[in-house]
Design a protein around this motif. Structure first.
Motif, PDB file in Angstrom:
ATOM      1  N   GLY A 460     -86.290 -25.358  83.976  1.00  0.00           N
ATOM      2  CA  GLY A 460     -86.481 -24.047  84.535  1.00  0.00           C
ATOM      3  C   GLY A 460     -86.223 -23.968  85.888  1.00  0.00           C
ATOM      4  O   GLY A 460     -86.385 -24.853  86.579  1.00  0.00           O
ATOM      5  N   THR A 461     -86.266 -22.543  86.204  1.00  0.00           N
ATOM      6  CA  THR A 461     -85.951 -22.346  87.694  1.00  0.00           C
ATOM      7  C   THR A 461     -87.365 -23.066  88.426  1.00  0.00           C
ATOM      8  O   THR A 461     -86.832 -23.541  89.762  1.00  0.00           O
ATOM      9  N   ILE A 462     -88.442 -22.818  88.100  1.00  0.00           N
ATOM     10  CA  ILE A 462     -89.678 -23.308  88.835  1.00  0.00           C
ATOM     11  C   ILE A 462     -89.529 -24.866  89.066  1.00  0.00           C
ATOM     12  O   ILE A 462     -89.990 -25.284  90.119  1.00  0.00           O
ATOM     13  N   GLY A 463     -88.893 -25.711  88.147  1.00  0.00           N
ATOM     14  CA  GLY A 463     -88.900 -27.048  88.073  1.00  0.00           C
ATOM     15  C   GLY A 463     -87.702 -27.523  89.290  1.00  0.00           C
ATOM     16  O   GLY A 463     -87.956 -28.394  90.006  1.00  0.00           O
ATOM     17  N   PHE A 464     -86.483 -26.764  89.306  1.00  0.00           N
ATOM     18  CA  PHE A 464     -85.684 -27.070  90.583  1.00  0.00           C
ATOM     19  C   PHE A 464     -86.479 -26.545  91.681  1.00  0.00           C
ATOM     20  O   PHE A 464     -85.980 -27.118  92.841  1.00  0.00           O
ATOM     21  N   GLU A 465     -87.138 -25.306  91.692  1.00  0.00           N
ATOM     22  CA  GLU A 465     -87.952 -24.926  92.928  1.00  0.00           C
ATOM     23  C   GLU A 465     -88.860 -25.922  93.633  1.00  0.00           C
ATOM     24  O   GLU A 465     -88.663 -26.455  94.831  1.00  0.00           O
ATOM     25  N   ALA A 466     -89.326 -26.724  92.665  1.00  0.00           N
ATOM     26  CA  ALA A 466     -90.543 -27.790  93.066  1.00  0.00           C
ATOM     27  C   ALA A 466     -89.656 -28.991  93.545  1.00  0.00           C
ATOM     28  O   ALA A 466     -90.164 -29.650  94.749  1.00  0.00           O
ATOM     29  N   GLN A 467     -88.492 -29.117  93.013  1.00  0.00           N
ATOM     30  CA  GLN A 467     -87.912 -30.358  93.360  1.00  0.00           C
ATOM     31  C   GLN A 467     -87.127 -30.130  94.837  1.00  0.00           C
ATOM     32  O   GLN A 467     -87.379 -31.125  95.786  1.00  0.00           O
ATOM     33  N   ILE A 468     -86.485 -29.018  94.993  1.00  0.00           N
ATOM     34  CA  ILE A 468     -86.073 -28.601  96.261  1.00  0.00           C
ATOM     35  C   ILE A 468     -87.321 -28.389  97.379  1.00  0.00           C
ATOM     36  O   ILE A 468     -87.113 -29.198  98.378  1.00  0.00           O
ATOM     37  N   ASP A 469     -88.464 -27.973  97.065  1.00  0.00           N
ATOM     38  CA  ASP A 469     -89.370 -27.719  98.067  1.00  0.00           C
ATOM     39  C   ASP A 469     -89.900 -29.415  98.454  1.00  0.00           C
ATOM     40  O   ASP A 469     -90.472 -29.447  99.736  1.00  0.00           O
ATOM     41  N   LYS A 470     -89.962 -29.991  97.595  1.00  0.00           N
ATOM     42  CA  LYS A 470     -90.514 -31.566  97.805  1.00  0.00           C
ATOM     43  C   LYS A 470     -89.578 -32.204  98.846  1.00  0.00           C
ATOM     44  O   LYS A 470     -90.040 -32.751  99.753  1.00  0.00           O
ATOM     45  N   CYS A 471     -88.323 -32.089  98.570  1.00  0.00           N
ATOM     46  CA  CYS A 471     -87.226 -32.810  99.428  1.00  0.00           C
ATOM     47  C   CYS A 471     -87.420 -31.921 100.854  1.00  0.00           C
ATOM     48  O   CYS A 471     -87.303 -32.917 101.935  1.00  0.00           O
ATOM     49  N   LEU A 472     -87.470 -30.863 101.057  1.00  0.00           N
ATOM     50  CA  LEU A 472     -87.797 -30.167 102.336  1.00  0.00           C
ATOM     51  C   LEU A 472     -89.170 -30.746 103.150  1.00  0.00           C
ATOM     52  O   LEU A 472     -89.151 -30.797 104.284  1.00  0.00           O
ATOM     53  N   GLU A 473     -90.115 -30.884 102.244  1.00  0.00           N
ATOM     54  CA  GLU A 473     -91.471 -31.407 102.732  1.00  0.00           C
ATOM     55  C   GLU A 473     -91.316 -32.659 103.192  1.00  0.00           C
ATOM     56  O   GLU A 473     -91.868 -32.915 104.274  1.00  0.00           O
ATOM     57  N   LEU A 474     -90.300 -33.450 102.527  1.00  0.00           N
ATOM     58  CA  LEU A 474     -90.249 -35.133 102.980  1.00  0.00           C
ATOM     59  C   LEU A 474     -89.528 -35.104 104.229  1.00  0.00           C
ATOM     60  O   LEU A 474     -89.872 -35.579 105.324  1.00  0.00           O
ATOM     61  N   SER A 475     -88.558 -34.059 104.462  1.00  0.00           N
ATOM     62  CA  SER A 475     -87.625 -33.993 105.785  1.00  0.00           C
ATOM     63  C   SER A 475     -88.659 -33.457 106.882  1.00  0.00           C
ATOM     64  O   SER A 475     -88.589 -34.228 108.023  1.00  0.00           O
ATOM     65  N   GLU A 476     -89.655 -32.798 106.790  1.00  0.00           N
ATOM     66  CA  GLU A 476     -90.507 -32.114 107.811  1.00  0.00           C
ATOM     67  C   GLU A 476     -91.381 -33.341 107.920  1.00  0.00           C
ATOM     68  O   GLU A 476     -91.821 -33.786 109.103  1.00  0.00           O
ATOM     69  N   TYR A 477     -91.772 -34.156 106.792  1.00  0.00           N
ATOM     70  CA  TYR A 477     -92.841 -35.430 107.279  1.00  0.00           C
ATOM     71  C   TYR A 477     -92.021 -36.278 108.337  1.00  0.00           C
ATOM     72  O   TYR A 477     -92.562 -36.806 109.140  1.00  0.00           O
ATOM     73  N   LEU A 478     -90.903 -36.527 107.806  1.00  0.00           N
ATOM     74  CA  LEU A 478     -89.845 -37.412 108.915  1.00  0.00           C
ATOM     75  C   LEU A 478     -89.930 -37.198 110.323  1.00  0.00           C
ATOM     76  O   LEU A 478     -90.221 -37.806 111.185  1.00  0.00           O
ATOM     77  N   TYR A 479     -89.492 -35.780 110.392  1.00  0.00           N
ATOM     78  CA  TYR A 479     -89.375 -35.057 111.549  1.00  0.00           C
ATOM     79  C   TYR A 479     -90.656 -35.265 112.389  1.00  0.00           C
ATOM     80  O   TYR A 479     -90.815 -35.680 113.522  1.00  0.00           O
ATOM     81  N   ASN A 480     -91.927 -34.802 111.817  1.00  0.00           N
ATOM     82  CA  ASN A 480     -93.335 -35.070 112.424  1.00  0.00           C
ATOM     83  C   ASN A 480     -93.639 -36.557 112.923  1.00  0.00           C
ATOM     84  O   ASN A 480     -94.312 -36.567 113.723  1.00  0.00           O
TER      85      ASN A 480
END
Length: 582
Positions: A460-480
Motif C-alpha cells: 500500500g502507499t502507507i507501506g512505502f511511506e513508512a519505508q521511506i520515512d525510516k530511511c530518512l530517519e536513519l540518515s538523520e541519526y547518522l548525521y546527529n
C-alpha cells in the motif's frame, strides 16, 4: 467452503485425509507427494519445515526420473548434491523434451534451493557483504570461458553457486554503496513471475495484463505528482539515464517537430540547462541526440548543492544573446552526491517566462512523493512538463524500474511512432491505444511494471511511506551522531535533505596537521583506503568521491529497508577501526 490458504492445495480430493483437517501441513504434503512424483513433494515439505512425523511418504523413483536425496542439512541450502544425477543430464533433457517435466522441476527446485540459501545468507549480519577478489584472481580461479560443447546440468548448478559466491550481497543490511539497495521478497517473486511469463511490452496482444498494469500504475504516479487525473502519459524505461534522454527528446520535438524527419540540420543551435550537481546522463543524452555536450550549460549550485535560480535566468538570457535557442531545463529532485532538491517553484517560473520545457530528474528523490512528511521537498513538481522517477532506488523495487512521466498526452506517440505494420496493425479487434510500443524508442521492452505494481499492492502507499520515512530517519541519526564527533567533518553544514550524508573521516595521524595543503593531500587518500579495506574484510560498503574542489569524502546513502540504527553504529565504528592507522 472456507479456504485453507496455501495448505489447502490438493486436500479437497484426498481420501486419505478424512481423519485430519484438509488444511494441515501433513495433508498438504500427502497431496503434494501424489501430485508431484520424483520426490519433489517431499522436498517441498522439507523446505517448509514440516515435522518428520508429518512428512508425506516418498514416492518411489520411476525409470527415467531423477533420484532425490537431501544433502542432510535440513534447511534451504546451496549444498552440492552430486548423487542427484545432474552429472548425466543436459539442458536438452529439460522441457520441452519429451518426459522432461520431472527433470525440469527437479532441476529448477535445485536452483531455487541455491537462491533461497543466498537470500537467507544475504540478511545475516554475520556474513560478508562481499567476498572480494581482484579481477585477475577471479578470472584465474574459475573457468568462465564459453565452449562449443554443452556442459552438464551439474556444471550449470556449480556455475550458479560460483556466481552467487562472488556476487555483492546488495540485500545485506550493511550494504550502503549505491542508491539502489535491499531486496524485497514480493518484488523478487514478481521478478521471477515476469521472467516466467517472458513476454514483450510492445502490444496488448502479447502482454495484456502487463500493459494494463503499466497504464494503471503510471496514472497513479501522475496523480501523485499533482497532474490532473486523466491527463498525461509515460513509459517505463531501462533506467533513469534513458528516462532523462526521453525527456530531452520530447522537449526538442515539442519545439521543433520537423527534427524527427529532417534531423538537426533543420533546427537552430539548441541549449539545455542543468545544475553543476546534476546527473551525468543529461550530458550523455545531449551527446546521443546530436545536440552536443557543449550545448549543455551548467548552472551554479549553492553550498548545499541546489541550483541557483538567478544564475539559471542569467545563463538563459546569455545563451539567447549568443544565438542559442534554449529548449530544455532539467532540475534535480535529489542530486546523486549531496541529495539536494533544486527550488522547483522558482525554476518553473523562469521556464514559463522563457517558454522552455521543464524536466525534473527525480530518479533519486521522486519517491519522497510517497511520504506526507517529506513530499514538500518536491513542491512545484506539478508544474514540470516531465518527471523521471526510479522506484528501484528509494522504494527498493528490484532493478530495473524507472518511469518517465509526461504531462502532455499523445506527445510521446507523435514523437516516436514509426507505425510498423507488422506490429501495430490498424485493424486489430481491440482498442489500439493499448499498443504502447510505438511511443517507445525500443522495440523489445522488458516487463518492469509487475514488480512495482505487486509491491504496491502488498505494501500500500502507507507501506512505502513508512519505508521511506525510516530511511530518512536513519540518515538523520547518522548525521546527529557524527556532526560533533571527534575525527569527523561534514562536507556541508546542516541536516541533509535526503538520505545522503557526506562527511570526511580524519584519522588521528592527520587530524591535527597545521599544514592545510598537506592535510588535504593526505585526507584525499583516506576514503579510498578505508573503502578498499571494507571490501577486503567484507564487512560493509559505502561510496566516496570528490566534488568540485573538495577532496574525497564518504557519501553515505540509505535506501535499504533492512538497515537499522545498530547498522549505522557499526558503520561508524568500522570506519574508525579501518582508518585508525592512516
Amino acid at each position: 467452503m472456507a479456504s485453507h490458504g496455501f495448505w489447502s492445495f490438493g486436500a479437497e480430493n484426498s481420501d486419505d485425509n478424512r481423519s485430519q483437517s484438509p488444511g494441515t501441513p501433513r495433508a498438504w504434503c500427502q497431496a503434494a507427494a501424489q501430485k508431484f512424483t520424483g520426490g519433489i513433494g517431499s522436498k517441498l515439505c522439507a523446505l517448509l519445515n514440516v515435522g518428520e512425523g508429518d512428512k508425506a511418504p516418498e514416492s518411489s523413483t520411476k525409470p527415467g526420473e531423477v533420484a532425490e536425496k537431501s544433502c542432510g542439512c535440513n534447511q534451504p541450502c546451496s549444498c552440492s548434491t552430486d548423487n542427484q544425477g545432474f552429472s548425466d543430464l543436459y539442458s536438452t533433457d529439460l522441457l520441452p523434451a519429451t518426459n522432461g517435466d520431472i527433470k525440469t522441476m527437479t532441476f529448477l527446485q535445485e536452483v531455487v534451493n541455491i537462491l533461497l540459501a543466498y537470500i537467507v545468507e544475504s540478511f545475516d549480519r554475520s556474513t560478508k557483504v562481499i567476498d572480494f577478489h581482484y579481477p585477475n584472481e577471479l578470472l584465474q580461479s574459475n573457468n568462465w570461458e564459453l565452449s562449443d560443447e554443452p556442459e552438464t546440468l551439474d556444471d550449470i548448478l556449480l556455475s550458479c553457486r560460483a556466481t552467487l559466491k562472488y556476487a555483492i550481497k546488495t540485500a545485506h543490511p550493511r550494504y550502503f554503496n549505491q542508491l539502489s539497495t535491499g531486496l524485497d521478497m514480493v518484488g523478487l517473486a514478481a521478478d521471477w513471475l515476469t521472467s516466467t511469463a517472458n513476454t514483450n511490452m510492445f502490444t496488448y496482444e502479447v502482454a495484456p495484463v502487463f500493459v494494463l498494469l503499466e497504464y494503471v500504475t503510471l496514472k497513479k504516479m501522475r496523480e501523485m505528482i499533482g497532474w490532473p487525473e486523466r491527463r498525461g502519459d509515460g513509459i517505463f524505461s531501462p533506467g533513469g539515464a534513458i528516462s532523462n534522454m526521453y525527456a530531452m527528446l520530447l522537449a526538442r520535438f515539442k519545439m521543433f517537430p520537423e527534427v524527427k524527419e529532417k534531423g538537426m540540420s533543420s533546427v537552430p543551435r539548441l541549449a539545455a540547462f542543468t545544475s553543476e550537481h546534476s546527473h551525468f546522463s543529461i550530458k550523455k543524452g545531449a551527446a546521443a541526440l546530436g545536440i552536443g555536450t557543449e550545448s549543455v550549460i551548467l548552472i551554479k549550485a549553492d553550498e548545499r548543492g541546489k541550483m541557483i535560480p538567478s544564475d539559471l535566468e542569467r545563463r538563459l538570457v546569455e545563451a539567447k544573446q549568443k544565438g542559442f535557442v534554449p529548449f530544455f531545463v532539467s532540475a534535480t529532485a535529489g542530486t546523486t552526491v549531496y541529495g539536494a532538491f533544486d527550488p522547483l517553484i522558482a525554476i518553473a517560473d523562469i521556464c514559463k517566462k522563457h517558454g522552455v520545457w521543464m524536466h525534473v530528474d527525480g530518479a533519486w528523490g521522486g519517491s519522497l512523493l510517497m511520504s506526507r512528511k517529506h513530499r514538500w521537498k518536491l513542491n512545484g513538481v506539478e508544474r514540470a512538463d516531465s518527471v523521471t522517477w526510479n522506484p528501484h532506488k528509494m522504494m527498493s523495487v528490484p532493478l530495473q524500474c524507472s518511469a518517465l512521466l509526461v504531462k502532455e498526452e499523445g506527445l510521446m506517440q507523435k514523437c516516436n511512432q514509426m507505425q510498423a505494420c507488422y506490429l501495430f496493425q490498424q485493424d486489430k479487434h481491440y482498442d489500439l491505444s493499448y499498443d504502447t510500443g510505438d511511443k517507445a524508442l525500443q522495440c523489445g521492452r522488458h516487463v518492469d511494471i509487475f514488480k512495482l505494481w505487486l509491491m504496491w499492492r502488498a505494501k500500500g502507499t502507507i507501506g512505502f511511506e513508512a519505508q521511506i520515512d525510516k530511511c530518512l530517519e536513519l540518515s538523520e541519526y547518522l548525521y546527529n551522531k557524527i556532526k560533533d564527533r571527534e575525527g569527523y567533518q561534514m562536507v556541508f553544514d546542516g541536516k541533509p535533505q535526503h538520505t545522503n550524508v557526506c562527511f570526511w573521516y580524519l584519522p588521528p595521524g592527520i587530524r591535527y596537521l597545521e599544514d592545510k595543503e598537506e592535510k588535504m593531500r593526505r585526507l584525499h587518500k583516506v576514503a579510498p583506503v578505508i573503502k578498499a579495506r571494507m571490501m577486503e574484510y567484507g564487512t560493509t560498503m559505502v561510496s566516496y568521491q570528490p566534488q568540485g574542489d573538495k577532496v574525497n569524502f564518504f557519501r553515505m546513502v540509505i535506501s535499504n529497508p533492512a538497515a537499522t540504527f545498530e547498522d549505522i553504529d557499526f558503520l561508524i565504528e568500522e570506519i574508525e577501526r579501518l582508518g585508525q592507522d592512516l
